[in-house]
Design a protein around this motif. Structure first.
Motif, short mmCIF file in Angstrom:
data_model
loop_
_atom_site.label_atom_id
_atom_site.label_comp_id
_atom_site.label_asym_id
_atom_site.label_seq_id
_atom_site.Cartn_x
_atom_site.Cartn_y
_atom_site.Cartn_z
N ILE A 261 0.64 -1.17 -0.09
CA ILE A 261 0.07 -0.21 -0.02
C ILE A 261 0.94 1.10 0.11
O ILE A 261 1.84 1.31 0.77
N ASN A 262 0.69 2.38 -0.96
CA ASN A 262 1.38 3.35 -0.95
C ASN A 262 1.00 4.18 0.05
O ASN A 262 -0.07 4.24 0.80
N LEU A 265 -2.21 6.29 0.73
CA LEU A 265 -3.39 5.29 1.22
C LEU A 265 -3.50 4.88 2.67
O LEU A 265 -4.31 4.35 3.06
N TYR A 268 -5.85 5.85 5.43
CA TYR A 268 -7.35 5.36 4.89
C TYR A 268 -7.44 3.88 5.23
O TYR A 268 -8.63 3.46 5.73
N ILE A 269 -6.43 3.13 4.91
CA ILE A 269 -6.55 1.61 4.94
C ILE A 269 -6.41 1.36 6.45
O ILE A 269 -7.15 0.16 6.76
N LEU A 274 -9.35 -3.08 4.44
CA LEU A 274 -9.89 -4.08 3.08
C LEU A 274 -10.64 -5.13 3.54
O LEU A 274 -11.75 -5.46 2.70
N LEU A 303 -12.31 -3.77 -5.73
CA LEU A 303 -11.99 -3.26 -4.56
C LEU A 303 -10.24 -2.72 -4.86
O LEU A 303 -10.23 -1.49 -4.49
N SER A 306 -10.23 -0.18 -7.48
CA SER A 306 -10.63 1.07 -7.01
C SER A 306 -9.65 2.06 -6.32
O SER A 306 -9.94 3.26 -6.19
N HIS A 307 -8.56 1.39 -5.92
CA HIS A 307 -7.49 2.33 -5.42
C HIS A 307 -6.48 2.49 -6.32
O HIS A 307 -5.30 3.10 -6.10
N SER A 310 -2.25 3.18 -6.06
CA SER A 310 -1.95 2.89 -4.70
C SER A 310 -1.69 1.62 -3.97
O SER A 310 -1.41 1.38 -2.87
N ILE A 311 -2.24 0.61 -4.69
CA ILE A 311 -2.12 -0.84 -4.26
C ILE A 311 -1.54 -1.60 -5.34
O ILE A 311 -1.88 -1.60 -6.40
#
Length: 337
Positions: A261-262, A265, A268-269, A274, A303, A306-307, A310-311
């Protein structure tokens, strides 16, 4: 069928007819529209008389109702009805004092049971009702809920919930998005699930004796059946812990998923995982590694996409290749040649 629920459906149907300026609704038309609405809701014929419709209209015109303003127009000596103000709707009316009292009493009852395990859905319902009750007298809104106003099927929730709790088999007429014609199935209903602003019914199909998932917005008609009910062997708490969303691929086992994960992000994660199994394993540079234990389905793939950038998937290799393949197909859609 409950009397108050029938009345609610009739009022809503009449409201729709009175607002529709594209058609003239005579008393016979109003009767047929109400009959059809009740049949769609309960799956059985309803005996509605002129007297009942006139009684409903009088109530809607009263202060105890919505004080509606109707025009009585004539065509060939026959009378049809229409709102004096076409933009009027009972759905936009403020609550009457009688409605306020009933709602306040209902909230007191609901708040007593909201903590029970089978009534977790009431947390949201009570918030909605409290918001409506406490601020109905103003034009200000203090909270908004995500919903799709064009989505059909929510009106069937009450009947389906009753069928599940009372262990009743249902005869459901259904037409999927890829089906040319509707089909009628016998369904043993077991569970209702909301995902991505849509409601789904899970149960066993009598036709194929397999578990099945039906989106409520694709259900056309529900009728009762007298055949014996088959209980589910599925523990739905575990069932949904294994996946993201609603789709549970058959004969597929859980995988250990590793994602990077960047840093943009990560906050948020952390606050919105997730998946329930999410574990943060460490950080290197601008990327944080997380692990998930789940069954890969289409909702999980969506999902990830959708990111965007960044993933990135690091394992398993099969999932990584699947993501790369879909990215290649997306790029081909933008190939100018």
């Amino acid at each position: 069928m409950a009397t108050n629920q029938c009345a609610r459906i009739r009022y809503k149907t009449l409201d729709h007819c009175f607002r529709d300026v594209s058609k003239k609704y005579f008393i016979s038309d109003l009767i047929e529209e109400c009959k059809e609405a009740l049949e769609n809701e309960f799956g059985e014929n309803s005996n509605i008389t002129k007297r009942q419709i006139y009684k409903d209209i009088r109530f809607m015109q009263s202060e105890a109702g919505w004080a509606i303003q109707l025009e009585s127009l004539y065509e060939n000596k026959n009378k049809y009805y229409r709102y004096s103000e076409p933009k009027f709707s009972i759905e936009n009316c403020k609550m009457s004092e009688h409605e306020q009292k009933i709602l306040q009493e209902s909230l007191q009852v609901l708040e007593r049971i909201e903590g029970l395990p089978y009534f977790k859905w009431l947390n949201e319902a009570i918030t909605r009702l409290n918001t409506d009750f406490r601020h109905h007298h103003t034009n200000h809104f203090y909270i908004s809920f995500e919903e799709n106003p064009f989505l059909h099927g929510r009106e069937r929730l009450s009947n389906l919930f009753d069928a599940i709790t009372q262990k009743k088999v249902l005869k459901i007429t259904y037409q999927g998005v890829k089906m040319d014609y509707p089909e009628t199935w016998l369904i043993h209903p077991h569970f209702l699930k909301q995902y991505n602003s849509r409601w789904f019914l899970l149960g066993i199909s009598e036709n194929i004796r397999k578990n099945i998932t039906l989106p409520l917005d694709r259900i056309l008609k529900i009728e009762n059946s007298e055949i014996s009910f088959i209980r589910s062997s599925i523990n739905y708490n575990d069932y949904f812990h294994e996946i993201v969303g609603i789709t549970h691929p058959k004969e597929t086992k859980e995988d250990l998923i590793t994602l990077e994960i960047n840093s943009d992000l990560v906050p948020y994660i952390r606050t919105k995982p997730l998946h329930i199994s999410q574990k943060i394993k460490g950080t290197k540079g601008n990327w944080t590694t997380i692990e998930l234990q789940l069954i890969v389905n289409s909702e999980f793939i969506n999902l990830i996409f959708s990111h965007g950038k960044s993933i990135r998937v690091t394992s398993p290799k099969s999932l990584k290749n699947r993501i790369k393949s879909e990215i290649t197909e997306i790029l081909q859609n933008y190939n100018e040649n």
